[in-house]
Design a protein around this motif. Structure first.
Motif, PDB file in Angstrom:
ATOM      1  N   GLN A  28      42.286  34.766 -41.055  1.00 23.37           N
ATOM      2  CA  GLN A  28      42.728  34.316 -42.381  1.00 23.37           C
ATOM      3  C   GLN A  28      41.703  33.356 -42.976  1.00 23.37           C
ATOM      4  N   PRO A  41      28.608  50.423 -48.425  1.00 23.04           N
ATOM      5  CA  PRO A  41      29.162  49.107 -48.071  1.00 23.04           C
ATOM      6  C   PRO A  41      30.620  49.301 -47.676  1.00 23.04           C
ATOM      7  N   GLU A  42      30.985  48.890 -46.498  1.00 25.59           N
ATOM      8  CA  GLU A  42      32.351  49.138 -46.025  1.00 25.59           C
ATOM      9  C   GLU A  42      33.125  47.843 -45.849  1.00 25.59           C
ATOM     10  N   LEU A  43      34.394  47.895 -46.181  1.00 27.09           N
ATOM     11  CA  LEU A  43      35.273  46.763 -45.888  1.00 27.09           C
ATOM     12  C   LEU A  43      36.422  47.264 -45.037  1.00 27.09           C
ATOM     13  N   GLU A  44      36.704  46.558 -43.976  1.00 27.45           N
ATOM     14  CA  GLU A  44      37.875  46.903 -43.173  1.00 27.45           C
ATOM     15  C   GLU A  44      38.645  45.606 -42.983  1.00 27.45           C
ATOM     16  N   ILE A  45      39.810  45.535 -43.619  1.00 23.93           N
ATOM     17  CA  ILE A  45      40.492  44.245 -43.711  1.00 23.93           C
ATOM     18  C   ILE A  45      41.912  44.315 -43.176  1.00 23.93           C
ATOM     19  N   TYR A  46      42.224  43.424 -42.249  1.00 24.76           N
ATOM     20  CA  TYR A  46      43.564  43.390 -41.661  1.00 24.76           C
ATOM     21  C   TYR A  46      44.258  42.038 -41.862  1.00 24.76           C
ATOM     22  N   ALA A  47      43.653  41.141 -42.645  1.00 23.52           N
ATOM     23  CA  ALA A  47      44.278  39.839 -42.897  1.00 23.52           C
ATOM     24  C   ALA A  47      44.447  39.701 -44.398  1.00 23.52           C
ATOM     25  N   ASP A  48      45.560  39.096 -44.827  1.00 27.75           N
ATOM     26  CA  ASP A  48      45.816  39.131 -46.273  1.00 27.75           C
ATOM     27  C   ASP A  48      45.237  37.961 -47.040  1.00 27.75           C
ATOM     28  N   ASP A  49      45.107  36.805 -46.397  1.00 26.53           N
ATOM     29  CA  ASP A  49      44.664  35.652 -47.171  1.00 26.53           C
ATOM     30  C   ASP A  49      43.153  35.473 -47.062  1.00 26.53           C
ATOM     31  N   VAL A  50      42.428  36.447 -47.576  1.00 26.25           N
ATOM     32  CA  VAL A  50      40.970  36.404 -47.463  1.00 26.25           C
ATOM     33  C   VAL A  50      40.370  36.725 -48.825  1.00 26.25           C
ATOM     34  N   CYS A  93      37.264  38.826 -50.095  1.00 22.23           N
ATOM     35  CA  CYS A  93      36.178  39.708 -49.705  1.00 22.23           C
ATOM     36  C   CYS A  93      35.761  40.528 -50.895  1.00 22.23           C
ATOM     37  N   ALA A  94      34.479  40.745 -51.008  1.00 21.34           N
ATOM     38  CA  ALA A  94      33.995  41.600 -52.072  1.00 21.34           C
ATOM     39  C   ALA A  94      32.712  42.247 -51.625  1.00 21.34           C
ATOM     40  N   HIS A  95      32.473  43.427 -52.120  1.00 16.86           N
ATOM     41  CA  HIS A  95      31.155  44.005 -51.922  1.00 16.86           C
ATOM     42  C   HIS A  95      30.754  44.758 -53.169  1.00 16.86           C
ATOM     43  N   GLY A  96      29.476  44.931 -53.317  1.00 17.73           N
ATOM     44  CA  GLY A  96      28.988  45.665 -54.468  1.00 17.73           C
ATOM     45  C   GLY A  96      27.744  46.414 -54.089  1.00 17.73           C
ATOM     46  N   HIS A 137      41.117  49.008 -46.575  1.00 13.27           N
ATOM     47  CA  HIS A 137      39.748  49.348 -46.191  1.00 13.27           C
ATOM     48  C   HIS A 137      39.030  50.108 -47.297  1.00 13.27           C
ATOM     49  N   THR A 138      37.739  49.983 -47.309  1.00 13.92           N
ATOM     50  CA  THR A 138      36.936  50.655 -48.324  1.00 13.92           C
ATOM     51  C   THR A 138      35.738  51.320 -47.658  1.00 13.92           C
ATOM     52  N   HIS A 148      28.823  50.170 -57.800  1.00 15.41           N
ATOM     53  CA  HIS A 148      30.058  50.150 -57.018  1.00 15.41           C
ATOM     54  C   HIS A 148      30.496  48.709 -56.806  1.00 15.41           C
ATOM     55  N   ALA A 167      33.857  46.316 -55.132  1.00 14.79           N
ATOM     56  CA  ALA A 167      35.154  46.305 -54.465  1.00 14.79           C
ATOM     57  C   ALA A 167      35.581  44.872 -54.214  1.00 14.79           C
TER      58      ALA A 167
END
Lengths: 417, 478
Positions: free
Chosen positions: A317, A340-349, A351-354, B400-401, B416, B418
């Motif tokens: 978190q 760019p991959e995001l793998e998220i298992y917590a809700d209070d975070v 995160c961003a990618h571009g 997940h993305t 892109h 996210a």
């Protein structure tokens, strides 16, 4: 199936030293592993065809090659030539110990044996190959509270037709700080697998440079793996020039709260160069931060691959993680594959990618040309502008100064349509 | 607050009833004989049967894909019945009056009245019940405009040339495991043809209903929009609440010829299984459209149902200046798993695509966006914009993305983005402080999060979608 891989497994059976338990385990996994094809997700865009049928000289005199001199950089130099450690620095500052894998004392073997091969994730095929075959390596230990001023520079050199497997293990004890430069300068037809593992303890700080600046026919598969304890800091600067086969796997594991990782990477490819960068950031505990900036310029017939994964575990978190990948594509024959991959298992975070892919801004080019700057010069300026921010962030100005003209030459030789 | 939201998510699945309709159902199992029997039931010509058999032989050699971020027990394809039809449909009722009232009641209960006079004017419906189409409304009116809208089993007989020309052209038999299976055993679905220059006078809609136990539904939809035409197509689906999993493997093919436009909207509400992941539909769907010059295909989907969703509506932007769009809201809760996204393949010059994906995960669910944007060397000045946002509700779910970007044209621009966030305490506080009850606040925040997608839906669908989300979050008093 790859002939080279089969021969590597045969050779791996014969290696025998104090790391045998680690090697045996890796060999077991390797024997069950299959050789990557296009369908293997981690190798989707990078062909191993050239390596499959390659044969290399196994035993040879180490060639007389010396690493390039970086002016103004007062470094402690370690040099691997064809996988052999040929040069170890003398008179080390207090609190810093550097020993070769073969000359490790019992006490070093004890702590190093526990973490070697453990920081590097098991999924890397070439990491496992390195586990079994790397007989030369170096163990660097920075004692608690010690700040090592002079950067440690590790040079990787290869001669024509050689195969090398090198290993680096670095322990930065709590409250210590150190700079490590890994610099690959292989140009000849050769194969090199390098694995470096970094254990960064509580409140310690590592400044890292991974300069993948070989090229030509040199095949280099590298792994740089970092484990961060509580409040540890990692600043890593990566440069990729690509070659016929050039792959870098970067892994960061946040294992202690409030650890902080900053990764800046640039790749600049021309001719038929290929560079494949895979990074995985594991947020396993709460309150850690990651900032990853990756920029690439891809010209001629070259190909860049970037796979950046951020994995936020259930307990992590309050994580802050950002990943940015920007690319300039300069030619019709060139190619960029980014994921760019995001793998998220917590809700209070947060995160961003571009990710972006585009060409050089034509308006900017026009602007510069209209002010009397030649097209060639303008292109160098614009290319430079694109990555300069990341070069500027390098804390060792001697390195940045040394790098700039090299980059400028590279841009000048890129063909822009 | 999150406890309250959790509680709210324990809602009932409203479409979970079973209709008491006598059915002709094949025993479970799949071999060439079953395919021959399906083909015979449908009275199909030889070429159609051969096409199916070819697909079946391809399918037998294929392996089930494992790359998706999904976790489910292996499906035994021999345990499924591949054909089920209400007995009353065997003697082909000529009009609505002859249709089994129990069937009509089913649709009534689902809120889909099939009597034309009761319907909202402007929507024609093809109602598919298990393996057969029950009724297609407003056909005469559509025929006046030259629009063909009929079950695909009927199109095979009535318009064999059109079907032969386009079937399998967008999603070929060997495309993927589930598409190959569909090619072999598909039972019904809709066929739409819009002639040159015609703007379809009403929205077309298909409603899919699985009723029978142990059956799979394999429908196939083919929409051809001839030059300069326009059509808006809606799709909805539900299934009874059962403890075992049922397979749904559909294929949708869209062909937008020069200057044509197809708008395809889906509200997917298959039974999602219970809180512990028992039961629910396995939804493995292949949807793809081809755009010729200046054509446009727009996919809008609201995914709230199914235990497993595996679905990537795609656009092949073959023609110059063609446009592809993908708007998606995927809501997973309980033990649902969704792996959904899109592919935009830019081949033609000056092609444009937009991807807006909103994923909401709650409970112990996992919600993945998986997408591909591919710029071919020929795609000069092509443009893509992608935005994937995830909203997490509770700390046991996952978002997940996995976006793939492949570019080999310097003049093409790909962007892109996210982000991931949660319904923050600050937002809740702000709403509550202004006198809004927490339930409404959550609903408002979630609706706001999805707004960009909802505004793309046709009016009735937007209302339904909004309601679906609202029900999901009902009672989230904090």
């Amino acid at each position: 199936m790859s002939q080279w891989f089969e021969s590597a497994i045969v050779r791996a059976e014969q290696v025998n030293d104090w790391l045998s338990p680690v090697r045996a385990e890796a060999l077991q996994t390797l024997k069950r592993a299959s050789w990557p094809t296009r369908k293997t997700e981690a190798w989707k865009y990078l062909s191993l065809r050239r390596l499959e049928k390659s044969e290399f000289a196994q035993q040879q005199e180490s060639a007389q090659i010396t690493p390039e001199i970086i002016e103004g950089l007062d470094s402690l130099d370690l040099t691997f030539v064809d996988g052999q450690l040929v040069d170890l620095p003398a008179d080390l500052p207090a609190g810093l110990s550097i020993v070769s894998l073969q000359n490790a004392t019992d006490s070093v073997k004890q702590w190093a044996g526990e973490i070697i091969g453990d920081i590097k994730p098991e999924r890397h095929l070439f990491g496992l190959i390195n586990d079994t075959l790397a007989q030369h390596g170096v163990i660097i230990d920075v004692a608690e509270g010690v700040s090592v001023e002079r950067p440690i520079r590790i040079s990787y050199m290869s001669s024509e037709g050689s195969e090398a497997h090198t290993r680096v293990l670095v322990r930065v004890a709590s409250n210590a700080s150190v700079t490590v430069i890994e610099q690959a300068q292989n140009k000849h037809n050769s194969l090199h697998t390098s694995v470096a593992e970094y254990a960064i303890h509580e409140q310690a700080e590592l400044t890292h440079y991974g300069l993948m600046m070989g090229g030509g026919a040199a095949m280099h598969v590298a792994g740089m793996h970092f484990r961060l304890a509580q409040q540890a800091t990692l600043n890593s600067h990566l440069v990729g020039f690509g070659s016929e086969l050039n792959r870098l796997d970067v892994d960061v594991q946040h294992r202690g709260e409030q650890a902080d990782a900053n990764i800046n990477a640039v790749y600049l490819l021309r001719d038929a160069e290929v560079f494949d960068l895979h990074s995985t950031i594991e947020h396993e505990v709460p309150h850690c931060t990651t900032d990853e900036n990756v920029r690439g310029i891809v010209a001629d017939r070259s190909k860049a691959v970037f796979n950046g994964r951020i994995h936020i575990h259930r307990d992590a978190q309050k994580t802050l993680a950002e990943l940015n990948n920007k690319n300039l594509l300069l030619s019709r024959e060139a190619q960029i594959n980014t994921k760019p991959e995001l793998e998220i298992y917590a809700d209070d975070v947060k995160c961003a990618h571009g990710a972006t892919v585009a060409e050089i801004d034509k308006k900017a080019l026009y602007y510069l040309q209209s002010r009397g700057i030649s097209r060639e010069q303008a292109l160098v300026m614009l290319n430079f502008g694109f990555i300069n921010a990341l070069v500027d962030e390098m804390p060792h100005s001697a390195l940045a100064e040394w790098l700039r003209p090299i980059l400028r030459n590279r841009f000048a030789s890129m063909d822009v349509q | 607050m999150s406890y309250q939201i959790e509680k709210a998510l324990h809602r009932e699945y409203e479409a979970g009833f079973v209709s008491n309709v006598a059915s002709d159902t094949f025993p479970p199992g799949l071999d060439e004989d079953v395919i021959r029997r399906i083909s015979k039931m449908k009275n199909e010509p030889e070429w159609m049967l051969n096409w199916r058999l070819k697909a079946f032989r391809i399918w037998q050699k294929m392996e089930e894909p494992e790359w998706a971020h999904l976790n489910y027990p292996k499906i035994n394809y021999q345990d499924i019945s591949y054909y089920s039809a209400p007995k009353s449909m065997a003697d082909k009722p000529k009009s609505l009056d002859e249709v089994d009232p129990e069937l009509l009641a089913t649709y009534e209960k689902l809120g889909i009245p099939l009597h034309e006079q009761e319907m909202l004017a402007g929507v024609a419906v093809d109602a598919v019940f298990d393996s057969v189409s029950v009724v297609t409304t407003f056909r005469e009116k559509l025929e006046e405009a030259g629009v063909i809208f009929c079950p695909i089993s009927e199109a095979v007989h009535k318009y064999p040339e059109l079907v032969k020309k386009y079937l399998g052209r967008v999603v070929p038999q060997h495309d993927n495991f589930f598409a190959a299976l569909n090619c072999a055993v598909f039972t019904d679905g809709s066929f739409v043809y819009i002639p040159k220059g015609v703007r379809c006078p009403m929205e077309l809609s298909t409603y899919f209903r699985i009723n029978e136990q142990n059956t799979g539904q394999f429908e196939r939809t083919l929409i051809v929009a001839d030059e300069g035409s326009y059509v808006s197509y809606l799709e909805g689906c539900t299934a009874p609440q059962r403890d075992e999993n049922q397979l749904h493997a559909a294929v949708v093919e869209l062909v937008a010829l020069d200057d044509a436009e197809i708008k395809y909207s889906t509200v997917q509400n298959w039974y999602p299984g219970d809180e512990n992941g028992k039961g629910g539909i396995y939804n493995f769907v292949t949807k793809r459209g081809v755009c010729h010059n200046n054509a446009k295909i727009s996919w809008t989907q609201v995914e709230t149902g199914s235990a497993i969703t595996w679905k990537y509506p795609s656009c092949i932007l073959k023609g110059d200046n063609s446009i592809g769009e993908f708007y998606s809201v995927a809501l997973t809760r309980g033990a649902q798993q969704a792996d959904t996204g899109t592919k935009m393949v830019h081949i033609g010059k000056n092609t444009k695509s937009t991807i807006i994906s909103k994923g909401i995960s709650a409970g112990r669910s996992n919600n993945s966006y998986r997408g591909l944007v591919q710029m071919h060397g020929s795609a000069d000045d092509a443009r893509n914009f992608t935005q994937c946002d995830s909203l997490l509700i509770g700390d046991k779910c996952g978002a997940h993305t996995f976006p793939y970007v492949e570019s080999s044209n310097p003049s093409a621009i790909v962007e892109h983005e996210a982000t991931t966030s949660k319904v923050s305490d600050d937002q809740m506080f702000l709403c509550q402080q202004r006198g809004m009850d927490p339930e409404k606040a959550v609903s408002m925040i979630v609706n706001g999060f999805c707004k960009e997608v909802f505004k793309e839906l046709p009016m009735e669908f937007a209302v339904e979608a909004g309601k679906l989300l609202e029900i999901s979050l009902e009672g989230s008093v904090g």
